[in-house]
Design an enzyme around this catalytic site. Structure first.
Site, PDB file in Angstrom:
ATOM      1  N   ASP A   1     -21.638 -24.274  35.010  1.00 32.92           N
ATOM      2  CA  ASP A   1     -21.994 -22.938  34.567  1.00 32.92           C
ATOM      3  C   ASP A   1     -20.962 -22.520  33.528  1.00 32.92           C
ATOM      4  O   ASP A   1     -19.753 -22.642  33.766  1.00 32.92           O
ATOM      5  CB  ASP A   1     -21.927 -21.980  35.768  1.00 32.92           C
ATOM      6  CG  ASP A   1     -23.068 -20.998  35.797  1.00 32.92           C
ATOM      7  OD1 ASP A   1     -23.231 -20.299  34.791  1.00 32.92           O
ATOM      8  OD2 ASP A   1     -23.768 -20.935  36.819  1.00 32.92           O
TER       9      ASP A   1
ATOM     10  N   GLU B   1     -29.621 -19.164  30.359  1.00 34.08           N
ATOM     11  CA  GLU B   1     -30.191 -18.157  31.253  1.00 34.08           C
ATOM     12  C   GLU B   1     -30.669 -16.996  30.395  1.00 34.08           C
ATOM     13  O   GLU B   1     -29.851 -16.286  29.786  1.00 34.08           O
ATOM     14  CB  GLU B   1     -29.154 -17.655  32.262  1.00 34.08           C
ATOM     15  CG  GLU B   1     -29.806 -16.734  33.286  1.00 34.08           C
ATOM     16  CD  GLU B   1     -28.872 -15.694  33.906  1.00 34.08           C
ATOM     17  OE1 GLU B   1     -29.207 -15.170  34.976  1.00 34.08           O
ATOM     18  OE2 GLU B   1     -27.826 -15.382  33.305  1.00 34.08           O
TER      19      GLU B   1
ATOM     20  N   ASP C   1     -16.695 -25.946  49.097  1.00 39.75           N
ATOM     21  CA  ASP C   1     -15.726 -26.412  48.101  1.00 39.75           C
ATOM     22  C   ASP C   1     -16.157 -27.751  47.512  1.00 39.75           C
ATOM     23  O   ASP C   1     -17.175 -28.324  47.909  1.00 39.75           O
ATOM     24  CB  ASP C   1     -14.317 -26.480  48.723  1.00 39.75           C
ATOM     25  CG  ASP C   1     -14.331 -27.204  50.065  1.00 39.75           C
ATOM     26  OD1 ASP C   1     -15.000 -28.254  50.143  1.00 39.75           O
ATOM     27  OD2 ASP C   1     -13.701 -26.718  51.030  1.00 39.75           O
TER      28      ASP C   1
ATOM     29  N   ASP D   1     -12.115 -23.054  55.716  1.00 41.44           N
ATOM     30  CA  ASP D   1     -11.866 -21.644  55.378  1.00 41.44           C
ATOM     31  C   ASP D   1     -13.171 -20.839  55.306  1.00 41.44           C
ATOM     32  O   ASP D   1     -13.159 -19.661  54.934  1.00 41.44           O
ATOM     33  CB  ASP D   1     -11.062 -21.513  54.072  1.00 41.44           C
ATOM     34  CG  ASP D   1     -11.836 -22.014  52.867  1.00 41.44           C
ATOM     35  OD1 ASP D   1     -12.983 -22.508  53.034  1.00 41.44           O
ATOM     36  OD2 ASP D   1     -11.306 -21.929  51.731  1.00 41.44           O
TER      37      ASP D   1
ATOM     38  N   ASP E   1     -24.614 -18.674  31.089  1.00 41.60           N
ATOM     39  CA  ASP E   1     -24.887 -17.393  31.718  1.00 41.60           C
ATOM     40  C   ASP E   1     -25.314 -16.350  30.683  1.00 41.60           C
ATOM     41  O   ASP E   1     -24.760 -16.294  29.583  1.00 41.60           O
ATOM     42  CB  ASP E   1     -23.588 -16.930  32.414  1.00 41.60           C
ATOM     43  CG  ASP E   1     -23.799 -15.780  33.361  1.00 41.60           C
ATOM     44  OD1 ASP E   1     -24.483 -15.982  34.374  1.00 41.60           O
ATOM     45  OD2 ASP E   1     -23.265 -14.678  33.102  1.00 41.60           O
TER      46      ASP E   1
ATOM     47  N   ASP F   1     -18.360 -26.701  53.325  1.00 40.33           N
ATOM     48  CA  ASP F   1     -16.921 -26.418  53.408  1.00 40.33           C
ATOM     49  C   ASP F   1     -16.223 -27.656  53.962  1.00 40.33           C
ATOM     50  O   ASP F   1     -16.675 -28.223  54.963  1.00 40.33           O
ATOM     51  CB  ASP F   1     -16.721 -25.205  54.338  1.00 40.33           C
ATOM     52  CG  ASP F   1     -15.249 -24.871  54.549  1.00 40.33           C
ATOM     53  OD1 ASP F   1     -14.422 -25.284  53.718  1.00 40.33           O
ATOM     54  OD2 ASP F   1     -14.949 -24.197  55.548  1.00 40.33           O
TER      55      ASP F   1
ATOM     56  N   HIS G   1     -29.672 -18.059  42.638  1.00 34.82           N
ATOM     57  CA  HIS G   1     -28.752 -17.255  43.442  1.00 34.82           C
ATOM     58  C   HIS G   1     -28.849 -15.753  43.166  1.00 34.82           C
ATOM     59  O   HIS G   1     -28.127 -14.976  43.774  1.00 34.82           O
ATOM     60  CB  HIS G   1     -27.321 -17.741  43.175  1.00 34.82           C
ATOM     61  CG  HIS G   1     -26.932 -17.558  41.740  1.00 34.82           C
ATOM     62  ND1 HIS G   1     -27.501 -18.280  40.712  1.00 34.82           N
ATOM     63  CD2 HIS G   1     -26.081 -16.704  41.144  1.00 34.82           C
ATOM     64  CE1 HIS G   1     -27.010 -17.875  39.571  1.00 34.82           C
ATOM     65  NE2 HIS G   1     -26.132 -16.928  39.800  1.00 34.82           N
ATOM     66  N   ASP G   2     -29.690 -15.363  42.216  1.00 40.83           N
ATOM     67  CA  ASP G   2     -29.844 -13.942  41.906  1.00 40.83           C
ATOM     68  C   ASP G   2     -31.139 -13.362  42.457  1.00 40.83           C
ATOM     69  O   ASP G   2     -31.353 -12.150  42.378  1.00 40.83           O
ATOM     70  CB  ASP G   2     -29.853 -13.730  40.384  1.00 40.83           C
ATOM     71  CG  ASP G   2     -28.511 -14.061  39.759  1.00 40.83           C
ATOM     72  OD1 ASP G   2     -27.478 -13.842  40.415  1.00 40.83           O
ATOM     73  OD2 ASP G   2     -28.509 -14.558  38.611  1.00 40.83           O
TER      74      ASP G   2
ATOM     75  N   ASN H   1     -12.595 -27.634  54.281  1.00 42.03           N
ATOM     76  CA  ASN H   1     -11.241 -27.323  54.788  1.00 42.03           C
ATOM     77  C   ASN H   1     -11.195 -26.189  55.805  1.00 42.03           C
ATOM     78  O   ASN H   1     -10.133 -25.676  56.120  1.00 42.03           O
ATOM     79  CB  ASN H   1     -10.282 -27.031  53.620  1.00 42.03           C
ATOM     80  CG  ASN H   1     -10.720 -25.800  52.841  1.00 42.03           C
ATOM     81  OD1 ASN H   1     -11.716 -25.167  53.191  1.00 42.03           O
ATOM     82  ND2 ASN H   1      -9.979 -25.469  51.794  1.00 42.03           N
TER      83      ASN H   1
HETATM   84  C1  NOJ Z   1     -26.076 -14.014  35.758  1.00 43.67           C
HETATM   85  C2  NOJ Z   1     -25.628 -14.706  36.996  1.00 43.67           C
HETATM   86  O1  NOJ Z   1     -26.613 -15.604  37.416  1.00 43.67           O
HETATM   87  C3  NOJ Z   1     -25.313 -13.648  38.018  1.00 43.67           C
HETATM   88  O2  NOJ Z   1     -25.077 -14.182  39.292  1.00 43.67           O
HETATM   89  C4  NOJ Z   1     -24.140 -12.857  37.516  1.00 43.67           C
HETATM   90  O3  NOJ Z   1     -23.880 -11.793  38.420  1.00 43.67           O
HETATM   91  C5  NOJ Z   1     -24.403 -12.283  36.131  1.00 43.67           C
HETATM   92  N1  NOJ Z   1     -24.973 -13.243  35.246  1.00 43.67           N
HETATM   93  C6  NOJ Z   1     -23.139 -11.824  35.508  1.00 43.67           C
HETATM   94  O4  NOJ Z   1     -22.376 -12.944  35.145  1.00 43.67           O
END
Ligand code: NOJ
Length: 546
Positions: free
Chosen positions: A111, A276, A42, A38, A213, A34, A337-338, A36
């Protein structure tokens, strides 16, 4: 017999482009830095940390979405594809970031989320404004069944039905994810043209590629037939898994669309596309396309999905290598991140082995930010959960927040991530586990990652050489990487906590340990039989092998 006398200079080989040779680093922008105050990362923050990425040795940076978004799904719900969310900065900040990345000789991958938009995107607002709006057919609208129920049984990945009723126009629309993420209708030529223009917008700016995605979701069965039940469904699974998504994903027509996207990329120089795609290997590899004219790198999630078991992983590596089409380039990834972080999934000691695997296998590696300092999944108290997947299915433990927490830079307040209140809590370990401390520790995960990247980038065999399995059993995996004309390397990994013996079977070799999870082993001469401690991994520079 092959005999190596001296290390040769790296030959400039046009066969391999940057995305074959490079190491990709995924940044989750909300959590990187970050600038700034918040509490949300960023673009200016990322610029401040580029020296670190350069020091680490990675070659390309993939940014999770940075576009304007109501953030119902933290940026995967886009309301404008050609601008930057004010949370992250401005287009000027983006231009500066792009320039700063390129001036370091690195590449930037954005992305792209073409399957769905935000429900606040002007396209959707128009589409839902009336049944005869010119953009009505940009999304998937359908009448209720005669009894008023949903058009078919398709489920949302995030829980519940995939259909949402629109009172104003008395029809349902389909959303594979949140109801705030309506799916675009990719059978519509105008939608295709609009999204290809989005790609051109960023490519014209100099973006080097896209991570696309949910690529396998992009087009659905034209007849919208019901999905069949999943015979292997277990109650602990997400509700989405009750059905097999055979009609809502992976349709034959998707390949035509991907080819069109690829044509756009190919009209520029050396741009690339990662897809993906969560599918079994045999289906995944079809996304390279005929003559490799679709995704350059259909993401290979084997190391995320498989249990951490030597036999199963060795077998899967062979199956993947065997399934790749001629000319199709492999890739590997341990986390994103999933999914839960690798250090939490397999433990920190085995996460070191995983790093060695990721960075010595054949194919482009992608590192998830923070894995290089062994960040763990952070427990987020129930009342602080933010991820819609976690909130919608609270009893299933599916929140993705734990693996999205702020990067741990140093032992100052908030780990050096922000001077404000971080959007997600930071792991309490940050005073001990952070970049600053690990940088100076020869035994740290960070030092291991950096050395592995450096070795991979300086040795053509590790960067691009063939993969030859040597041996595997219930504890260990061993393989050789070799590019003709250059020294070969053998990696031996103990995927268990117990000591193991390695015997090289039919392969005879001598060599010297080049890099090891225990640096004390480096420089030792070794040959056909080696005993390894639990959680030990070694990379041997081969003098000879037959
Ligand atoms: C895959 C992404 O990696 C995930 O984070 C997202 O929630 C879903 N696609 C929907 O876009």
């Amino acid at each position: 017999m092959l005999l190596y006398i001296a290390k040769m200079d790296m030959k400039e080989d046009q066969k391999y482009l940057w995305w074959h040779k490079g190491v990709v680093y995924q940044i989750y922008p909300r959590s990187f830095q970050d600038s700034n105050g918040d509490g949300i990362g960023d673009l200016r923050g990322i610029i401040q940390r580029l020296d670190y990425l350069q020091w680490l040795g990675v070659n390309a940076v993939w940014l999770s979405p940075i576009y304007p978004s109501p953030m119902a799904d933290f940026g995967y719900d886009i309301s404008n594809y050609t601008d930057i969310s004010p949370l992250f900065g401005t287009l000027n900040d983006f231009n500066d970031l792009l320039e700063a990345i390129h001036s370091r000789g690195m590449k930037i991958i954005l992305d792209l989320v073409p399957n769905h938009t935000s429900d606040q995107h002007p396209w959707f607002l128009e589409s839902k404004s009336s049944r005869d709006n010119p953009k009505r057919n940009w999304y998937i609208w359908k009448d209720a069944k005669p009894d008023g129920t949903v058009p078919n049984n398709w489920l949302s990945v995030f829980g519940g039905s995939g259909w949402e009723w629109d009172e104003d126009t008395s029809q349902y629309y389909y959303h594979a994810f949140l109801k705030e993420q309506p799916d675009l209708n990719w059978r519509n030529q105008e939608v295709q043209m609009a999204m290809l223009d989005v790609m051109r917008f960023w490519l014209d700016k100099g973006v080097d590629g896209f991570r696309v995605d949910v690529m396998w979701h992009m087009i659905k069965d034209e007849l919208l037939r019901d999905n069949p039940p999943n015979p292997d469904y277990q109650p602990y699974m997400s509700t989405y898994e009750q059905l097999l998504p055979v009609y809502s994903t992976d349709q034959p027509e998707v390949h035509e669309i991907i080819r069109k996207m690829r044509d756009v990329l190919d009209s520029y120089d050396e741009r690339m596309m990662i897809g993906e795609i969560y599918l079994p290997i045999a289906k995944l590899v079809t996304y390279y396309g005929i003559d490799n004219k679709e995704a350059h790198l259909p993401f290979n999630f084997l190391l995320i999905d498989l249990p951490w078991d030597a036999r199963q992983i060795a077998l899967a590596i062979d199956q993947y290598e065997g399934a790749l089409p001629a000319g199709g380039w492999p890739n590997w990834v341990l986390g994103n991140h999933d999914r839960p972080r690798i250090s939490s999934r397999v433990g920190i000691q085995q996460a070191r082995i995983a790093a060695m695997l990721l960075l010595t296998l054949r194919g482009t590696p992608t590192i998830y930010y923070g894995d290089e300092i062994s960040m763990k999944d952070v427990p987020i108290p129930f009342e602080e959960v933010q991820d819609p997947q976690g909130l919608n299915m609270p009893e299933k433990n599916l929140s993705r927040d734990p693996s999205r927490t702020p990067m741990q830079w140093d032992d100052s307040a908030n780990a050096g991530f922000t001077v404000g209140k971080p959007w997600l809590r930071i792991d309490k370990s940050f005073k001990r586990e952070n970049v600053r401390i690990q940088k100076n520790d020869p035994y740290s995960m960070l030092t291991l990652y950096r050395r592995l990247i450096k070795l991979r980038q300086s040795e053509p065999s590790l960067m691009a050489g063939i993969y030859k399995p040597v041996q595997s059993d219930s504890q260990s995996i061993a393989y050789i990487r070799h590019e003709e004309g250059y020294p070969a390397f053998m990696t031996i990994l103990n995927l268990s906590h117990r000591p193991c013996y390695f015997t090289s079977g039919n392969v005879r070799f001598t060599g010297v340990i080049e890099l090891a999870t225990s640096p004390e082993l480096e420089g030792l001469s070794v040959s056909d039989q080696i005993s390894l401690s639990g959680d030990e991994g070694i990379i041997i520079r081969l003098e000879q092998y037959v």
